[in-house]
Scaffold this motif. Structure first.
Motif, PDB file in Angstrom:
ATOM      1  N   CYS A 153      -1.280   4.810   5.486  1.00 12.88           N
ATOM      2  CA  CYS A 153      -1.685   4.592   4.098  1.00 12.88           C
ATOM      3  C   CYS A 153      -3.062   5.202   3.867  1.00 12.88           C
ATOM      4  O   CYS A 153      -3.976   4.993   4.673  1.00 12.88           O
ATOM      5  CB  CYS A 153      -1.752   3.096   3.777  1.00 12.88           C
ATOM      6  N   HIS A 154      -3.227   5.911   2.790  1.00 11.48           N
ATOM      7  CA  HIS A 154      -4.521   6.535   2.518  1.00 11.48           C
ATOM      8  C   HIS A 154      -5.617   5.515   2.258  1.00 11.48           C
ATOM      9  O   HIS A 154      -6.792   5.795   2.510  1.00 11.48           O
ATOM     10  CB  HIS A 154      -4.405   7.511   1.339  1.00 11.48           C
ATOM     11  N   SER A 203       4.419   8.728  -2.331  1.00 11.16           N
ATOM     12  CA  SER A 203       3.893   7.460  -2.821  1.00 11.16           C
ATOM     13  C   SER A 203       2.368   7.513  -2.887  1.00 11.16           C
ATOM     14  O   SER A 203       1.747   7.059  -3.857  1.00 11.16           O
ATOM     15  CB  SER A 203       4.348   6.312  -1.906  1.00 11.16           C
ATOM     16  N   MET A 204       1.749   8.111  -1.843  1.00 13.21           N
ATOM     17  CA  MET A 204       0.290   8.225  -1.839  1.00 13.21           C
ATOM     18  C   MET A 204      -0.192   9.201  -2.907  1.00 13.21           C
ATOM     19  O   MET A 204      -1.195   8.953  -3.583  1.00 13.21           O
ATOM     20  CB  MET A 204      -0.187   8.642  -0.447  1.00 13.21           C
ATOM     21  N   TYR A 208      12.940   2.189   5.467  1.00 11.55           N
ATOM     22  CA  TYR A 208      12.825   3.194   4.421  1.00 11.55           C
ATOM     23  C   TYR A 208      11.496   3.031   3.703  1.00 11.55           C
ATOM     24  O   TYR A 208      11.117   1.935   3.294  1.00 11.55           O
ATOM     25  CB  TYR A 208      13.979   3.085   3.417  1.00 11.55           C
ATOM     26  N   THR A 209      10.806   4.154   3.546  1.00 14.87           N
ATOM     27  CA  THR A 209       9.528   4.146   2.837  1.00 14.87           C
ATOM     28  C   THR A 209       9.723   3.765   1.380  1.00 14.87           C
ATOM     29  O   THR A 209      10.704   4.139   0.744  1.00 14.87           O
ATOM     30  CB  THR A 209       8.886   5.551   2.900  1.00 14.87           C
ATOM     31  N   ASP A 218       0.844  -1.186   0.000  1.00 14.17           N
ATOM     32  CA  ASP A 218       0.000   0.000   0.000  1.00 14.17           C
ATOM     33  C   ASP A 218       0.877   1.232   0.000  1.00 14.17           C
ATOM     34  O   ASP A 218       1.936   1.258   0.653  1.00 14.17           O
ATOM     35  CB  ASP A 218      -0.908   0.033   1.231  1.00 14.17           C
ATOM     36  N   ALA A 219       0.466   2.259  -0.702  1.00 18.50           N
ATOM     37  CA  ALA A 219       1.222   3.507  -0.721  1.00 18.50           C
ATOM     38  C   ALA A 219       1.380   4.027   0.695  1.00 18.50           C
ATOM     39  O   ALA A 219       0.414   4.106   1.462  1.00 18.50           O
ATOM     40  CB  ALA A 219       0.492   4.536  -1.579  1.00 18.50           C
ATOM     41  N   GLY A 220       2.615   4.379   1.064  1.00 17.33           N
ATOM     42  CA  GLY A 220       2.911   4.861   2.405  1.00 17.33           C
ATOM     43  C   GLY A 220       3.617   3.831   3.270  1.00 17.33           C
ATOM     44  O   GLY A 220       4.148   4.173   4.328  1.00 17.33           O
TER      45      GLY A 220
END
Length: 356
Positions: free
Chosen positions: A118-119, A141-142, A70-71, A50-52
């Motif tokens: 994560c959104h 990323s989101m 690390y993201t 997932d983004a984030g």
């Protein structure tokens, strides 16, 4: 997230997720002290995330095993890329090693993805991202993911020290130019080669009150400790519903300095036996004490970073017994189903046996 865990009768087969060496396929300069490392799985399959979310990297530097989180700065909607974006930290062993030694063809060991920042966990039609420094990476990323979906109204406010420190500057400019998001960058000062023509200083209440539909937005905040504390106060002053506010301190290593359960409170008189199967050691652990704190109290130093159930560094297998685990997204459900726990956020509910 609270879960009462016991060792499962049968461990299910591990499915996707990451616990393997990744190969660096390219290194992209971002700013004077930030690089993006493009990574690939060796069996050429995409990572589901997932983004984030972030990865935990394990490296051996000067004979010492070190771990950092690390993201993933790339978007899951673009499966051909898997990237981390790393700022060189003065004196930081891992960031400096990555900048100086990780080149195309090199490998790093990674586990994950981890995290709930994560959104997709908080779906909304309108979002506000507030970031500073390297805290931009999960938000980026989101943002990229939301851009690919084309359905959300996004306001993106980033704080940087100087114009030359703006991470992803060209991409943010491009997104703003096509109206993909309302982007504002605030710089504390000019750089030696550029006078900043945008907002200057630090994020303040005035900036937030200028955000359209502020109180209708889901807010994601990420940055260093001081920025996070100030932003939290500003959001409160602006009357933003705390239930809509989600935050992540980007420096998970700093979280490792936070005390584990039991450091500041008197330990319960109820103690349980903790057997460390492979080493043959036994220690005791109070029922209001994390297994990590009990290990430290016994003079042991197991791998750990965040101490909050976020990074997954302290994961071990529970061979017998039961624990109460209150994690923050640092472990996947399929790993939990196989009997794995995070000892930084697990308190025993009886005698336990760990595979260590």
């Amino acid at each position: 997230m609270t879960q009462i865990l016991t060792r499962p009768e049968v461990a299910p087969t591990r499915t996707d997720g990451l616990e393997e060496a990744l190969t660096c396929v390219d290194v992209l300069p971002v700013t004077h002290d930030v690089k993006t490392f493009l990574l690939a799985r060796q069996h050429d399959s995409a990572l589901v995330f997932d983004a984030g979310q972030y990865l935990t990297l394990t490296l051996e530097i000067d004979g010492e095993r070190v771990q950092r989180c690390y993201t993933i700065s790339s978007a899951p909607t673009r499966p051909g890329t898997l990237a981390i974006t790393v700022k060189r930290v003065p004196g930081g062993p891992v960031s400096n090693w990555l900048h100086d030694h990780l080149v195309p063809g090199g490998e790093v060991w990674a586990t994950g993805p981890h995290g709930d920042f994560c959104h997709v966990r908080h779906p909304a039609g309108k979002y506000l991202f507030l970031t500073a420094g390297s805290g931009i990476t999960p938000a980026m990323s989101m943002l990229r993911t939301l851009q690919d979906g084309g359905l959300a109204d996004v306001v993106f406010v980033h704080s940087a020290r100087t114009p030359e420190d703006i991470i992803f500057r060209d991409e943010l400019d491009a997104i703003a130019a096509v109206g993909g998001a309302l982007v504002t960058v605030i710089c504390e000062a000019d750089s030696p080669t550029e006078s900043w023509r945008g907002p200057t200083g630090r994020l303040g209440l005035r900036n937030l009150l200028g955000v359209p539909d502020l109180h209708d937005r889901e807010v994601f905040t990420c940055g260093p400790t001081g920025y996070m504390a100030a932003t939290r106060q500003i959001l409160e002053q602006a009357g933003v519903d705390p239930a809509r506010c989600h935050e992540e301190l980007y420096d998970l290593a700093a979280r490792g300095a936070a005390p584990s359960t039991g450091d500041d409170a008197e330990l319960s008189g109820t103690r349980y036996d903790v057997e460390l199967r492979r080493t043959g050691r036994r220690i005791d652990c109070a029922d209001n004490e994390t297994l990590l704190h009990a290990a430290h109290r016994a003079g042991l130093n197991p791998p750990s970073m965040c101490s909050e159930g976020m990074c997954g560094t302290c994961r071990l297998t529970l061979l017998a017994g039961a624990v109460d685990m209150q994690h923050q997204g640092g472990i996947r459900q399929r790993d939990i189903d196989q009997g794995e726990i995070l000892i930084c956020c697990s308190t025993p509910t009886g005698d336990v046996v760990l595979d260590v």
